[in-house]
Design a protein around this motif. Structure first.
Motif, PDB file in Angstrom:
ATOM      1  N   ARG A 193       0.880  -1.176  -0.162  1.00 46.61           N
ATOM      2  CA  ARG A 193       0.040  -0.007  -0.028  1.00 46.61           C
ATOM      3  C   ARG A 193       1.028   1.349   0.120  1.00 46.61           C
ATOM      4  O   ARG A 193       0.454   2.278  -0.543  1.00 46.61           O
ATOM      5  N   LEU A 194       2.129   1.213   0.549  1.00 50.20           N
ATOM      6  CA  LEU A 194       2.943   2.573   0.849  1.00 50.20           C
ATOM      7  C   LEU A 194       3.604   2.517  -0.753  1.00 50.20           C
ATOM      8  O   LEU A 194       3.780   3.671  -0.999  1.00 50.20           O
ATOM      9  N   LEU A 195       3.946   1.395  -1.190  1.00 51.37           N
ATOM     10  CA  LEU A 195       4.566   1.529  -2.561  1.00 51.37           C
ATOM     11  C   LEU A 195       3.583   2.139  -3.765  1.00 51.37           C
ATOM     12  O   LEU A 195       4.054   2.854  -4.421  1.00 51.37           O
ATOM     13  N   MET A 203      11.150  -1.556  -3.133  1.00 51.50           N
ATOM     14  CA  MET A 203      11.375  -2.549  -2.350  1.00 51.50           C
ATOM     15  C   MET A 203      12.397  -3.467  -2.966  1.00 51.50           C
ATOM     16  O   MET A 203      12.598  -3.413  -4.268  1.00 51.50           O
ATOM     17  N   MET A 204      13.424  -3.727  -2.051  1.00 48.28           N
ATOM     18  CA  MET A 204      14.383  -4.801  -2.395  1.00 48.28           C
ATOM     19  C   MET A 204      14.327  -6.261  -1.829  1.00 48.28           C
ATOM     20  O   MET A 204      13.973  -6.159  -0.607  1.00 48.28           O
ATOM     21  N   THR A 205      14.200  -7.315  -2.600  1.00 50.21           N
ATOM     22  CA  THR A 205      14.039  -8.553  -2.073  1.00 50.21           C
ATOM     23  C   THR A 205      15.208  -9.088  -1.479  1.00 50.21           C
ATOM     24  O   THR A 205      15.377 -10.527  -1.438  1.00 50.21           O
ATOM     25  N   MET A 221       3.518  -6.950  -8.567  1.00 46.86           N
ATOM     26  CA  MET A 221       4.518  -6.977  -9.689  1.00 46.86           C
ATOM     27  C   MET A 221       3.970  -6.918 -10.936  1.00 46.86           C
ATOM     28  O   MET A 221       4.480  -6.357 -12.239  1.00 46.86           O
ATOM     29  N   ASN A 222       3.018  -8.020 -11.216  1.00 44.92           N
ATOM     30  CA  ASN A 222       2.456  -8.026 -12.413  1.00 44.92           C
ATOM     31  C   ASN A 222       1.441  -7.005 -12.712  1.00 44.92           C
ATOM     32  O   ASN A 222       1.059  -6.948 -14.209  1.00 44.92           O
ATOM     33  N   HIS A 227       7.649  -1.694 -11.625  1.00 40.64           N
ATOM     34  CA  HIS A 227       8.830  -0.960 -11.783  1.00 40.64           C
ATOM     35  C   HIS A 227       9.194  -0.691 -10.398  1.00 40.64           C
ATOM     36  O   HIS A 227      10.258  -0.012 -10.032  1.00 40.64           O
ATOM     37  N   LYS A 228       8.845  -1.248  -9.377  1.00 44.69           N
ATOM     38  CA  LYS A 228       8.997  -1.006  -8.026  1.00 44.69           C
ATOM     39  C   LYS A 228       9.639  -2.186  -7.185  1.00 44.69           C
ATOM     40  O   LYS A 228      10.223  -1.633  -6.087  1.00 44.69           O
ATOM     41  N   VAL A 229      10.045  -2.913  -7.640  1.00 48.09           N
ATOM     42  CA  VAL A 229      10.557  -3.932  -6.809  1.00 48.09           C
ATOM     43  C   VAL A 229      11.947  -4.336  -7.588  1.00 48.09           C
ATOM     44  O   VAL A 229      12.220  -4.713  -8.662  1.00 48.09           O
ATOM     45  N   LEU A 230      13.043  -4.443  -6.799  1.00 50.74           N
ATOM     46  CA  LEU A 230      14.436  -4.864  -7.170  1.00 50.74           C
ATOM     47  C   LEU A 230      14.995  -6.093  -6.727  1.00 50.74           C
ATOM     48  O   LEU A 230      14.794  -6.514  -5.520  1.00 50.74           O
ATOM     49  N   PHE A 231      15.623  -7.002  -7.494  1.00 51.93           N
ATOM     50  CA  PHE A 231      16.247  -8.170  -7.070  1.00 51.93           C
ATOM     51  C   PHE A 231      17.499  -7.818  -6.296  1.00 51.93           C
ATOM     52  O   PHE A 231      18.222  -6.876  -6.494  1.00 51.93           O
ATOM     53  N   ALA A 232      17.813  -8.790  -5.328  1.00 52.30           N
ATOM     54  CA  ALA A 232      19.113  -8.689  -4.433  1.00 52.30           C
ATOM     55  C   ALA A 232      18.995 -10.199  -3.730  1.00 52.30           C
ATOM     56  O   ALA A 232      18.232 -10.553  -3.388  1.00 52.30           O
ATOM     57  N   SER A 233      20.293 -10.502  -3.498  1.00 49.72           N
ATOM     58  CA  SER A 233      20.429 -12.011  -2.869  1.00 49.72           C
ATOM     59  C   SER A 233      21.019 -11.575  -1.426  1.00 49.72           C
ATOM     60  O   SER A 233      20.681 -12.519  -0.404  1.00 49.72           O
ATOM     61  N   ASP A 234      21.820 -10.611  -1.033  1.00 43.39           N
ATOM     62  CA  ASP A 234      22.463 -10.599   0.187  1.00 43.39           C
ATOM     63  C   ASP A 234      23.446 -11.735   0.179  1.00 43.39           C
ATOM     64  O   ASP A 234      23.821 -12.317   1.256  1.00 43.39           O
ATOM     65  N   HIS A 235      24.144 -12.131  -1.050  1.00 43.10           N
ATOM     66  CA  HIS A 235      25.038 -13.136  -1.102  1.00 43.10           C
ATOM     67  C   HIS A 235      26.063 -12.790  -0.109  1.00 43.10           C
ATOM     68  O   HIS A 235      26.750 -11.445   0.139  1.00 43.10           O
TER      69      HIS A 235
END
Length: 272
Positions: A193-195, A203-205, A221-222, A227-235
């Motif tokens: 709701r904030l996004l 947001m970053m996952t 996302m669909n 355009h609001k969600v970013l991929f990340a692993s925290d590898h």
């Protein structure tokens, strides 16, 4: 559903090639008890081997989390691989003017492209007054900032990481480019709701395996949130291979996977 895996930008990469003695008890416990990856999370990986892992998984670029008190070793790697790495740094919102001066130096001298704050470390929500000078400085420097949201895996306070605290921040600082990091579990609906409400909130996952992303986020996302969600692993918290394989299997509409894995980061961080 997208059937091919595009190249990825990993928005949270811990520099495993750089040996550090920083092992707080909360991090050791989450590595051992929550992620079951204690050995991997604290093992040192030569830079050449890390690059090979990135290439094999399809990670073409990454945002490296550096030690702000000793930035030169990280900046040296970023300079050696222009365009492949950009730098982020966690900063202490309790540091007052020292933190603001540090941000000035990191941007001017080391091309810092992302600041990070972790509310559970200071046990204050991000609408607390101590954060506000940092937000103003980030706007002045045109510097995005990530703020950890959701209940943390470590045995640390959860309440200050509730996404709703960002409502007031986004309202008072509409120019601030703000990224909710590590998803928002269990407050996904609140975060979405904030996004929807604030154009400069993302947001970053990071540290969240894609297979466990909730259906409401996939729907977002669909539809309105591509355009609001970013991929990340925290590898090395999660491996490149696992995260990207699971991301490719998500029921995403045509073009959404590409935005999630790569294009949103290119746009937000103005990556050359």
């Amino acid at each position: 559903m997208t059937t091919t895996r595009p190249k990825a930008i990993d928005c949270w990469l811990n520099p495993t090639w750089h040996a550090r003695d920083y092992r707080p008890e909360y991090l050791v416990r989450v590595a051992r008890d929550y992620f079951k990856r204690e050995q991997e999370m604290f093992a040192q990986t030569p830079l050449e081997e890390l690059l090979q892992q990135m290439d094999a998984a399809g990670v073409e670029r990454a945002i490296v989390t550096m030690d702000a008190s000793d930035p030169e070793p990280y900046a040296e790697v970023a300079r050696a691989f222009p365009g492949r790495f950009i730098l982020s740094a966690p900063v202490d919102p309790m540091g007052g003017m020292a933190t603001l001066r540090l941000l000035d130096t990191l941007v001017a001298k080391y091309q810092l492209r992302l600041a990070r704050v972790v509310p559970f470390l200071v046990n204050r929500p991000p609408n607390d007054k101590v954060y506000y000078p940092v937000y103003a400085k980030c706007i002045e420097l045109d510097l995005p900032i990530s703020i950890n949201t959701g209940i943390p895996g470590p045995p640390m306070p959860a309440e200050p990481q509730r996404p709703l605290y960002l409502d007031e921040v986004c309202l008072f600082y509409p120019e601030l480019k703000l990224i909710m990091a590590h998803g928002a579990d269990p407050w996904w609906g609140e975060a979405i709701r904030l996004l929807l409400k604030y154009p400069n909130l993302y947001m970053m996952t990071s540290a969240y395996a894609p297979r466990y992303l909730p259906q409401e986020l996939i729907h977002f996302m669909n539809t309105r949130g591509g355009h609001k969600v970013l991929f990340a692993s925290d590898h090395p918290v999660l491996s490149f291979d696992r995260c990207l394989a699971e991301a490719a299997a998500l029921p995403l509409r045509e073009g959404v996977l590409e935005r999630y894995l790569r294009e949103n980061a290119l746009s937000l961080f103005r990556w050359d």
